[in-house]
Enzyme design. Sequence first.
Site, PDB file in Angstrom:
ATOM      1  CG  ASP A   5      -1.870  -1.121   1.289  1.00 54.14           C
ATOM      2  OD1 ASP A   5      -2.175  -1.684   0.225  1.00 54.14           O
ATOM      3  OD2 ASP A   5      -2.310  -1.469   2.401  1.00 54.14           O
TER       4      ASP A   5
HETATM    5  N1  URA Z   1      -1.282  -5.936   3.822  1.00 49.43           N
HETATM    6  C1  URA Z   1      -1.759  -4.671   3.843  1.00 49.43           C
HETATM    7  O1  URA Z   1      -2.785  -4.395   4.445  1.00 49.43           O
HETATM    8  N2  URA Z   1      -1.069  -3.745   3.193  1.00 49.43           N
HETATM    9  C2  URA Z   1       0.092  -3.973   2.540  1.00 49.43           C
HETATM   10  O2  URA Z   1       0.692  -3.057   1.980  1.00 49.43           O
HETATM   11  C3  URA Z   1       0.572  -5.290   2.544  1.00 49.43           C
HETATM   12  C4  URA Z   1      -0.138  -6.266   3.190  1.00 49.43           C
END
Ligand code: URA
Length: 237
Positions: free
Chosen positions: A103
């Site tokens: 993310d």
């Molecule tokens: N899980 C999440 O919620 N975000 C990420 O970036 C990776 C795994």
Amino acid sequence: MRIDKLLSNMGYGSRKDVKALVKSKSVTVNETIVRDSGQKVNPEKDLIMVGENVVKYKPYIYLMMHKPPGVISATDDQYDKTVIDLLAPEFQHYKPFPVGRLDKDTEGLLLITNDGQLAHQLLSPKKDVGKTYYAKISGNVTDEDVLAFAAGVLLEDGYKTKPATLNILSAGSQSEIEVTITEGKFHQVKRMFEAVGKKVVYLKRLSMGELELDQSLKLGTYRELNSEELSYCKSIK
Ligand code: URA
């Protein structure tokens, strides 16, 4: 393969730039000066030099990045900076892409390559490659959460996750944990904690399988995988 394409791919500029290099007699193949920038070469066999430098052709690159927050795990984006924007032109020439997504606000280990087959293998749910994250959680993470994660958590859309290993590093109103998951559903770690009534406030990926984030890499920096890391990645194929 044409010499101008090869040198351009290797970061010696555009085909026009390469033509100028050829004109300046700086390019040799097997110790003979190249006169035609369209000359065909065999990158595996021919000794290609630009000035004093031997050009080592690699079809693929494999980079480990310490992804910083605020950049997108994509090759291009209309609004935001991407992880590819952080790469030097000599790496961008390979047209690499991130293996899976973190993310925008997540930090940590991100593999970047142009080897589609390897990316596919690392991401395949069948291969069960564990991804371990460190997280700070708003809320008290408990042993019941550990059991719930081990059993698989029911997400808000009705999907039940595969078993995940949750380790509590410190508990309290803000907890610190490590969690290992073998899938890569959208916002998976955040959604798993939401499912048990808690919120991820900081998330960092530490490892993918045996590939561990090099702690000496500062946020936003990267390096090529070493031979041991690369043979691990290739062993997953
Ligand atoms: N899980 C999440 O919620 N975000 C990420 O970036 C990776 C795994």
